[in-house]
Enzyme design. Structure first.
Site, PDB file in Angstrom:
ATOM      1  N   VAL A 111       0.873  -1.189   0.000  1.00 51.50           N
ATOM      2  CA  VAL A 111       0.000   0.000   0.000  1.00 51.50           C
ATOM      3  C   VAL A 111       0.905   1.233   0.000  1.00 51.50           C
ATOM      4  O   VAL A 111       1.698   1.421   0.925  1.00 51.50           O
ATOM      5  CB  VAL A 111      -0.926   0.011   1.237  1.00 51.50           C
ATOM      6  CG1 VAL A 111      -1.848   1.229   1.198  1.00 51.50           C
ATOM      7  CG2 VAL A 111      -1.737  -1.279   1.309  1.00 51.50           C
ATOM      8  N   GLY A 121      -6.342  11.745   2.214  1.00 47.08           N
ATOM      9  CA  GLY A 121      -7.309  10.665   2.400  1.00 47.08           C
ATOM     10  C   GLY A 121      -7.283   9.638   1.282  1.00 47.08           C
ATOM     11  O   GLY A 121      -8.156   8.761   1.209  1.00 47.08           O
ATOM     12  N   LEU A 122      -6.281   9.712   0.406  1.00 47.25           N
ATOM     13  CA  LEU A 122      -6.246   8.775  -0.730  1.00 47.25           C
ATOM     14  C   LEU A 122      -5.887   7.343  -0.301  1.00 47.25           C
ATOM     15  O   LEU A 122      -6.316   6.385  -0.939  1.00 47.25           O
ATOM     16  CB  LEU A 122      -5.259   9.273  -1.791  1.00 47.25           C
ATOM     17  CG  LEU A 122      -5.736  10.507  -2.566  1.00 47.25           C
ATOM     18  CD1 LEU A 122      -4.631  11.038  -3.471  1.00 47.25           C
ATOM     19  CD2 LEU A 122      -6.965  10.179  -3.403  1.00 47.25           C
ATOM     20  N   GLY A 123      -5.124   7.209   0.784  1.00 45.52           N
ATOM     21  CA  GLY A 123      -4.841   5.871   1.322  1.00 45.52           C
ATOM     22  C   GLY A 123      -6.132   5.162   1.695  1.00 45.52           C
ATOM     23  O   GLY A 123      -6.338   3.988   1.386  1.00 45.52           O
ATOM     24  N   LYS A 124      -7.035   5.914   2.322  1.00 47.59           N
ATOM     25  CA  LYS A 124      -8.350   5.345   2.694  1.00 47.59           C
ATOM     26  C   LYS A 124      -9.134   4.959   1.450  1.00 47.59           C
ATOM     27  O   LYS A 124      -9.810   3.923   1.415  1.00 47.59           O
ATOM     28  CB  LYS A 124      -9.164   6.372   3.496  1.00 47.59           C
ATOM     29  CG  LYS A 124      -8.747   6.503   4.932  1.00 47.59           C
ATOM     30  CD  LYS A 124      -9.651   7.527   5.635  1.00 47.59           C
ATOM     31  CE  LYS A 124      -8.887   8.131   6.810  1.00 47.59           C
ATOM     32  NZ  LYS A 124      -9.476   9.382   7.271  1.00 47.59           N
ATOM     33  N   TYR A 154      -4.686   1.615   9.855  1.00 49.85           N
ATOM     34  CA  TYR A 154      -5.496   0.440   9.521  1.00 49.85           C
ATOM     35  C   TYR A 154      -6.578   0.185  10.576  1.00 49.85           C
ATOM     36  O   TYR A 154      -7.659  -0.291  10.256  1.00 49.85           O
ATOM     37  CB  TYR A 154      -4.601  -0.793   9.345  1.00 49.85           C
ATOM     38  CG  TYR A 154      -3.746  -0.709   8.094  1.00 49.85           C
ATOM     39  CD1 TYR A 154      -4.340  -0.655   6.842  1.00 49.85           C
ATOM     40  CD2 TYR A 154      -2.358  -0.670   8.152  1.00 49.85           C
ATOM     41  CE1 TYR A 154      -3.572  -0.563   5.684  1.00 49.85           C
ATOM     42  CE2 TYR A 154      -1.584  -0.584   7.001  1.00 49.85           C
ATOM     43  CZ  TYR A 154      -2.193  -0.527   5.771  1.00 49.85           C
ATOM     44  OH  TYR A 154      -1.441  -0.432   4.638  1.00 49.85           O
TER      45      TYR A 154
END
Lengths: 174, 174
Positions: A111, A121-124, A154
């Protein structure tokens, strides 16, 4: 509160993009759509290996042989990527993948969000998309191995650490 | 100390068994071979689903839909099984499998030995075989999720719990 939502992209982009890519919009409190930096999300497995290498370089990951990366991508069940696209160029800015038996279990690997796009917030977004697709495939156990600095990230997404004392274990070649 | 070793089976068994199955022998201190209970080890993916269900029942695992088990086996990179075979019958007595991207990472699932065959070191045999095959495929990171009661078993095989604070995490549907 702001949140991301995907929409099928508009007709301004070309045909090949329409098929596999969805444009990302940011929604503000009033639900007005704000198009941000022309970022698209995709589940295509057709990833440019050199762009992926650049992305991994940007967060300081150890270089990996592209030949093996190619095999690993081919044998991943799901790949999610974020692409920044403008008139003249495209750029891979986010990535995640999962291995799975397509029946019960999946494990999420690699990831990564480019530093220029972190904190948005792009990881989400990537993780939600991955989880959504694994759930559509009726995978009941979604797992990952989290470095200490991303455990809280996470956890906020609903991942549980060491449930019922189950421990992640690693074997490395000696 | 006693230890297991595999040999290509002798000519007393039929042709189909010769191809995919190796007979297991127990070696005593003097390295005399002791053939025990006609147990064979195999990496065939052709597993009898009903026998696997019986094996999982024998250790009290929750029943799983055979249709999904079939898919999960098909999408496992490596499957190791132990078969007890005599003149009239065969019986699945041990099993383990791994998912992998065939490039870097693998995760081991469903390690099970029938209660009648536990305490003989067959769990180690299955795990050694699995690790050996993953190493042959140049997989550098072999992972698993261990219930509390088997953590010491995996530790003895060289698995490390939470290396550098990396944590196993699970997401379950709600």
């Amino acid at each position: 509160m702001i949140f991301w939502k995907t929409f099928f992209q508009n007709s301004a982009v070309n045909e090949s993009y329409e098929k596999n890519f969805k444009k990302l919009f940011l929604l503000d409190k009033t639900c007005d759509k704000i198009e941000l930096k022309d970022v698209y999300i995709s589940n295509t497995k057709n990833i440019n290996l050199y762009e992926l290498e650049q992305l991994c370089d940007s967060v300081g990951w150890v270089k990996r042989p592209l030949k093996k990366v190619k095999i690993a991508l081919k044998n991943s069940s799901i790949i999610i990527s974020l692409i920044q696209k403008n008139d003249s160029d495209t750029r891979l800015v986010g990535f995640a993948r999962a291995t799975s038996d397509n029946g019960f279990n999946a494990t999420i690997w690699d990831v990564v969000i480019h530093p220029d796009f972190q904190g948005l917030g792009l990881g989400k977004v990537v993780m939600h998309q991955l989880i959504q697709q694994l759930r559509q495939a009726e995978i009941s156990t979604i797992t990952l191995f989290a470095e200490p600095d991303v455990i809280s990230f996470y956890r906020k997404l609903g991942f549980i650490r060491d449930p019922d004392g189950v421990k992640g274990m690693f074997w490395y070649p000696r």
